[in-house]
Design an enzyme around this catalytic site. Structure first.
Site, PDB file in Angstrom:
ATOM      1  N   ARG A   1      24.431  48.610  50.835  1.00  9.58           N
ATOM      2  CA  ARG A   1      25.302  47.674  51.858  1.00  9.58           C
ATOM      3  C   ARG A   1      24.177  46.556  51.932  1.00  9.58           C
ATOM      4  O   ARG A   1      22.820  46.844  52.416  1.00  9.58           O
ATOM      5  CB  ARG A   1      25.609  48.225  52.989  1.00  9.58           C
ATOM      6  CG  ARG A   1      26.530  49.702  52.852  1.00  9.58           C
ATOM      7  CD  ARG A   1      27.234  49.886  53.891  1.00  9.58           C
ATOM      8  NE  ARG A   1      27.875  51.271  53.619  1.00  9.58           N
ATOM      9  CZ  ARG A   1      28.925  51.699  53.378  1.00  9.58           C
ATOM     10  NH1 ARG A   1      29.905  50.934  53.079  1.00  9.58           N
ATOM     11  NH2 ARG A   1      29.380  53.009  53.326  1.00  9.58           N
TER      12      ARG A   1
ATOM     13  N   ASP B   1      38.471  56.258  49.946  1.00 10.98           N
ATOM     14  CA  ASP B   1      39.577  56.125  50.966  1.00 10.98           C
ATOM     15  C   ASP B   1      40.938  55.881  50.623  1.00 10.98           C
ATOM     16  O   ASP B   1      41.758  56.142  51.534  1.00 10.98           O
ATOM     17  CB  ASP B   1      38.667  55.271  51.934  1.00 10.98           C
ATOM     18  CG  ASP B   1      37.557  55.347  52.803  1.00 10.98           C
ATOM     19  OD1 ASP B   1      37.297  56.903  52.712  1.00 10.98           O
ATOM     20  OD2 ASP B   1      36.730  54.717  53.131  1.00 10.98           O
TER      21      ASP B   1
ATOM     22  N   ARG C   1      37.999  56.900  57.806  1.00  7.62           N
ATOM     23  CA  ARG C   1      38.150  56.374  59.208  1.00  7.62           C
ATOM     24  C   ARG C   1      39.096  55.508  59.718  1.00  7.62           C
ATOM     25  O   ARG C   1      39.550  55.643  60.656  1.00  7.62           O
ATOM     26  CB  ARG C   1      36.511  55.367  59.254  1.00  7.62           C
ATOM     27  CG  ARG C   1      36.072  55.236  60.748  1.00  7.62           C
ATOM     28  CD  ARG C   1      34.764  54.808  60.832  1.00  7.62           C
ATOM     29  NE  ARG C   1      33.979  55.914  60.227  1.00  7.62           N
ATOM     30  CZ  ARG C   1      32.778  55.514  59.311  1.00  7.62           C
ATOM     31  NH1 ARG C   1      32.369  54.392  59.245  1.00  7.62           N
ATOM     32  NH2 ARG C   1      32.020  56.476  58.936  1.00  7.62           N
TER      33      ARG C   1
ATOM     34  N   THR D   1      36.631  53.690  45.996  1.00  6.22           N
ATOM     35  CA  THR D   1      36.122  53.917  47.174  1.00  6.22           C
ATOM     36  C   THR D   1      37.303  55.589  47.265  1.00  6.22           C
ATOM     37  O   THR D   1      38.129  55.339  46.814  1.00  6.22           O
ATOM     38  CB  THR D   1      36.644  52.996  48.354  1.00  6.22           C
ATOM     39  OG1 THR D   1      36.619  53.731  49.494  1.00  6.22           O
ATOM     40  CG2 THR D   1      38.159  52.564  48.095  1.00  6.22           C
TER      41      THR D   1
ATOM     42  N   SER E   1      46.484  82.512  60.091  1.00  2.52           N
ATOM     43  CA  SER E   1      45.596  81.521  60.047  1.00  2.52           C
ATOM     44  C   SER E   1      45.871  80.069  60.416  1.00  2.52           C
ATOM     45  O   SER E   1      47.110  79.926  60.220  1.00  2.52           O
ATOM     46  CB  SER E   1      44.539  81.453  58.693  1.00  2.52           C
ATOM     47  OG  SER E   1      45.366  81.316  57.736  1.00  2.52           O
TER      48      SER E   1
ATOM     49  N   GLY F   1      30.253  52.161  49.769  1.00  4.07           N
ATOM     50  CA  GLY F   1      29.792  53.772  49.773  1.00  4.07           C
ATOM     51  C   GLY F   1      30.165  54.273  48.266  1.00  4.07           C
ATOM     52  O   GLY F   1      31.062  53.628  47.561  1.00  4.07           O
TER      53      GLY F   1
ATOM     54  N   ASP G   1      42.138  53.159  50.401  1.00  3.60           N
ATOM     55  CA  ASP G   1      42.730  52.077  51.319  1.00  3.60           C
ATOM     56  C   ASP G   1      42.871  50.678  50.764  1.00  3.60           C
ATOM     57  O   ASP G   1      42.648  49.714  51.739  1.00  3.60           O
ATOM     58  CB  ASP G   1      41.867  52.186  52.761  1.00  3.60           C
ATOM     59  CG  ASP G   1      40.379  51.816  52.317  1.00  3.60           C
ATOM     60  OD1 ASP G   1      40.022  51.899  51.233  1.00  3.60           O
ATOM     61  OD2 ASP G   1      39.815  51.492  53.532  1.00  3.60           O
TER      62      ASP G   1
ATOM     63  N   ASP H   1      36.798  47.498  50.051  1.00  3.93           N
ATOM     64  CA  ASP H   1      37.370  46.269  50.598  1.00  3.93           C
ATOM     65  C   ASP H   1      36.277  45.223  50.892  1.00  3.93           C
ATOM     66  O   ASP H   1      36.409  44.075  50.656  1.00  3.93           O
ATOM     67  CB  ASP H   1      38.356  46.483  51.725  1.00  3.93           C
ATOM     68  CG  ASP H   1      37.787  47.237  53.005  1.00  3.93           C
ATOM     69  OD1 ASP H   1      36.667  47.577  52.744  1.00  3.93           O
ATOM     70  OD2 ASP H   1      38.653  47.163  54.043  1.00  3.93           O
TER      71      ASP H   1
ATOM     72  N   LEU I   1      29.823  65.857  51.456  1.00  2.61           N
ATOM     73  CA  LEU I   1      30.003  66.719  50.481  1.00  2.61           C
ATOM     74  C   LEU I   1      31.288  65.965  49.685  1.00  2.61           C
ATOM     75  O   LEU I   1      31.500  66.270  48.534  1.00  2.61           O
ATOM     76  CB  LEU I   1      30.270  68.191  50.541  1.00  2.61           C
ATOM     77  CG  LEU I   1      31.313  68.834  51.108  1.00  2.61           C
ATOM     78  CD1 LEU I   1      32.300  68.931  50.260  1.00  2.61           C
ATOM     79  CD2 LEU I   1      30.615  70.012  51.778  1.00  2.61           C
TER      80      LEU I   1
ATOM     81  N   ARG J   1      31.162  49.695  27.612  1.00  2.00           N
ATOM     82  CA  ARG J   1      31.780  49.960  26.388  1.00  2.00           C
ATOM     83  C   ARG J   1      32.469  48.912  25.656  1.00  2.00           C
ATOM     84  O   ARG J   1      32.492  48.532  24.779  1.00  2.00           O
ATOM     85  CB  ARG J   1      32.361  51.308  26.260  1.00  2.00           C
ATOM     86  CG  ARG J   1      31.685  52.581  26.086  1.00  2.00           C
ATOM     87  CD  ARG J   1      31.742  53.344  25.054  1.00  2.00           C
ATOM     88  NE  ARG J   1      30.723  54.306  24.681  1.00  2.00           N
ATOM     89  CZ  ARG J   1      29.727  54.165  24.151  1.00  2.00           C
ATOM     90  NH1 ARG J   1      29.238  52.989  23.576  1.00  2.00           N
ATOM     91  NH2 ARG J   1      28.417  55.068  23.947  1.00  2.00           N
TER      92      ARG J   1
ATOM     93  N   ARG K   1      30.677  52.668  32.715  1.00  2.00           N
ATOM     94  CA  ARG K   1      30.660  53.145  31.322  1.00  2.00           C
ATOM     95  C   ARG K   1      31.793  52.581  30.726  1.00  2.00           C
ATOM     96  O   ARG K   1      31.433  51.810  29.488  1.00  2.00           O
ATOM     97  CB  ARG K   1      30.547  54.594  31.198  1.00  2.00           C
ATOM     98  CG  ARG K   1      30.581  55.130  29.801  1.00  2.00           C
ATOM     99  CD  ARG K   1      31.880  55.674  29.465  1.00  2.00           C
ATOM    100  NE  ARG K   1      31.844  56.358  28.076  1.00  2.00           N
ATOM    101  CZ  ARG K   1      32.952  56.614  27.482  1.00  2.00           C
ATOM    102  NH1 ARG K   1      34.233  56.554  28.301  1.00  2.00           N
ATOM    103  NH2 ARG K   1      32.878  57.152  26.564  1.00  2.00           N
ATOM    104  N   ALA K   2      32.919  52.491  31.212  1.00  2.00           N
ATOM    105  CA  ALA K   2      34.110  51.770  30.248  1.00  2.00           C
ATOM    106  C   ALA K   2      33.809  50.351  30.183  1.00  2.00           C
ATOM    107  O   ALA K   2      34.314  49.827  29.132  1.00  2.00           O
ATOM    108  CB  ALA K   2      35.440  52.314  31.097  1.00  2.00           C
TER     109      ALA K   2
HETATM  110  P1  ATP Z   1      33.425  51.597  51.611  1.00  2.00           P
HETATM  111  O1  ATP Z   1      34.918  51.635  51.502  1.00  2.00           O
HETATM  112  O2  ATP Z   1      32.980  52.863  50.789  1.00  2.00           O
HETATM  113  O3  ATP Z   1      33.055  51.394  52.905  1.00  2.00           O
HETATM  114  P2  ATP Z   1      33.045  48.814  51.023  1.00  2.00           P
HETATM  115  O4  ATP Z   1      33.053  47.948  49.931  1.00  2.00           O
HETATM  116  O5  ATP Z   1      34.097  48.429  51.952  1.00  2.00           O
HETATM  117  O6  ATP Z   1      32.913  50.457  50.616  1.00  2.00           O
HETATM  118  P3  ATP Z   1      31.252  47.707  53.032  1.00  2.00           P
HETATM  119  O7  ATP Z   1      29.937  48.255  53.434  1.00  2.00           O
HETATM  120  O8  ATP Z   1      32.286  47.151  53.773  1.00  2.00           O
HETATM  121  O9  ATP Z   1      31.733  48.805  52.149  1.00  2.00           O
HETATM  122  O10 ATP Z   1      30.861  46.461  51.988  1.00  2.00           O
HETATM  123  C1  ATP Z   1      29.880  46.362  50.798  1.00  2.00           C
HETATM  124  C2  ATP Z   1      29.041  45.212  50.795  1.00  2.00           C
HETATM  125  O11 ATP Z   1      29.987  44.118  50.340  1.00  2.00           O
HETATM  126  C3  ATP Z   1      28.226  44.722  52.039  1.00  2.00           C
HETATM  127  O12 ATP Z   1      26.939  45.616  52.689  1.00  2.00           O
HETATM  128  C4  ATP Z   1      28.120  43.372  51.887  1.00  2.00           C
HETATM  129  O13 ATP Z   1      26.934  43.130  51.244  1.00  2.00           O
HETATM  130  C5  ATP Z   1      29.344  42.811  51.031  1.00  2.00           C
HETATM  131  N1  ATP Z   1      30.237  42.474  52.201  1.00  2.00           N
HETATM  132  C6  ATP Z   1      31.191  42.975  52.807  1.00  2.00           C
HETATM  133  N2  ATP Z   1      31.867  42.096  53.451  1.00  2.00           N
HETATM  134  C7  ATP Z   1      31.429  40.878  53.203  1.00  2.00           C
HETATM  135  C8  ATP Z   1      31.841  39.507  53.678  1.00  2.00           C
HETATM  136  N3  ATP Z   1      32.727  39.119  54.738  1.00  2.00           N
HETATM  137  N4  ATP Z   1      31.158  38.664  53.077  1.00  2.00           N
HETATM  138  C9  ATP Z   1      30.365  38.889  52.048  1.00  2.00           C
HETATM  139  N5  ATP Z   1      29.815  39.968  51.743  1.00  2.00           N
HETATM  140  C10 ATP Z   1      30.362  40.864  52.133  1.00  2.00           C
END
Ligand code: ATP
Length: 328
Positions: free
Chosen positions: A77, A133, A177, A131, A221, A16, A135, A108, A259, A30, A26-27
């Site tokens: 993804r 989140d 989530r 992210t 409220s 996401g 998390d 993650d 948003l 650079r 950018r950092a």
């Molecule tokens: P967000 O926190 O916004 O959801 P995220 O990085 O956790 O971000 P994911 O959809 O879980 O989002 O992972 C992004 C991409 O990373 C996946 O579409 C996939 O290409 C790769 N990925 C995730 N897990 C694995 C895995 N176990 N092995 C290989 N690639 C992975």
């Protein structure tokens, strides 16, 4: 792990999108130029790595991106990258360009992908926590979290205007989530009547009692913050249940949704992303591989990716206590 000579670094954003990703790219770019490295943009995350959507970056690519939300490298993804065949294709493409290291900005899942790739092909990678989140362990805050909280608070302030004018009860659903970080921050920051986070299950009776006691205290409220997909149900589900107990209340539900992902990054996120972008390049040059760069107590810290993704960062118990005191 032996120190590899790194000349070409590929940068990608994955998962996401989050405000501040552009500032981090950018950092990193650079910093790469500062150390006379060649920098490559890998477009659309791992999907672009597999499809060879890779271009050498120059300083024009990173002009006026720091202040923009989203990611100019685009994010995606990629199901194919989860397969050994997909990762093999990605590796071949990196080799074609002579890319010897990666900076992966994402959540993650994205960092898990970078870790696996390093295990399989030995491509040094530094992950950056991108992210909304918050998390990920190994950093006090993830890139985008502060902006998302500010966006949520700004929206909730506006909702409060109408809630107060009509003595309404609003349920506002925020993102998060699996983690209630946005909910707790935005909830405390907007004087919420109650905050429901995914980590805890709040019995409906407890919530109703709290709302009743606030009515007696003549609060004009009431805004209840609900983290999406929590154990207590969605904002709409909770609102429907509460309605049965408090039929006299005019209840409304607002889902803030996407948003929260957009908009210009806050000064905090710009600084965080800038520091971590530089740290990623310097970390790679110093042989820090398979790690995530984060900021703890204002200092850059490198945490093994496996620890950053596995450790469950918890909402601070003290934040919950403070939220409870302030909403009683
Ligand atoms: P967000 O926190 O916004 O959801 P995220 O990085 O956790 O971000 P994911 O959809 O879980 O989002 O992972 C992004 C991409 O990373 C996946 O579409 C996939 O290409 C790769 N990925 C995730 N897990 C694995 C895995 N176990 N092995 C290989 N690639 C992975």
């Amino acid at each position: 792990m032996e120190l590899k000579t790194i000349k070409k670094i590929g940068v990608l954003t994955s998962g996401g999108d989050a405000p501040g990703m552009n500032a981090a790219i950018r950092a990193a770019v650079r910093a790469g130029f500062y150390y006379n490295l060649e920098m490559y943009g890998i477009y659309r995350g791992y999907e672009g790595m597999i499809q060879n959507d890779i271009k050498k970056l120059d300083s024009k690519n990173i002009t006026h991106v720091l202040e923009r939300g989203g990611t100019f490298l685009k994010s995606a993804r990629s199901e194919e990258f989860r397969t050994p065949e997909g990762r093999k294709k990605a590796y071949k493409n990196l080799k074609t360009h002579g890319i010897d290291a990666l900076i992966v900005i994402g959540g993650d899942g994205s960092l898990t992908g970078a870790h696996l790739f390093f295990q399989e092909y030995g491509i040094p990678a530094v992950g950056l926590p991108g992210t909304i989140d918050n998390d990920l362990s190994g950093t006090d805050s993830t890139i985008g979290f502060d902006t998302a909280c500010n966006t949520a608070i700004e929206a909730i302030d506006k909702i409060r205007d109408t809630a107060t004018s009509h003595d309404r009860l609003f349920f506002v659903e925020v993102m998060g989530r699996d983690a209630g970080f946005i909910a707790i921050n935005a909830g405390i920051g907007s004087a919420a009547a109650a905050i429901l986070i995914p980590e805890n299950k709040t019995p409906i009776e407890t919530l109703v009692e709290k709302l009743k006691s606030r009515t007696k205290a003549m609060k004009t409220s009431n805004i209840v913050i609900v983290a999406e997909g929590g154990k207590s149900g969605s904002a709409q589900e909770i609102a429907d249940k509460v309605k049965k107990f408090l039929p006299y209340y005019d209840i409304k539900v607002t889902i803030l949704g996407h948003l929260q992902r957009g908009g210009a990054p806050t000064s905090f996120d710009r600084l965080l992303a800038s520091k971590l972008g530089v740290a990623a390049v310097e970390g790679l040059m110093q042989g820090k591989y398979d790690v995530m760069a984060g900021l703890i107590n204002h200092k850059v810290v490198f945490t093994p990716i496996v620890k950053a993704i596995v450790d469950d960062k918890k909402v601070d118990e003290d934040d919950l206590r403070v939220a409870n005191i302030l909403s009683t």
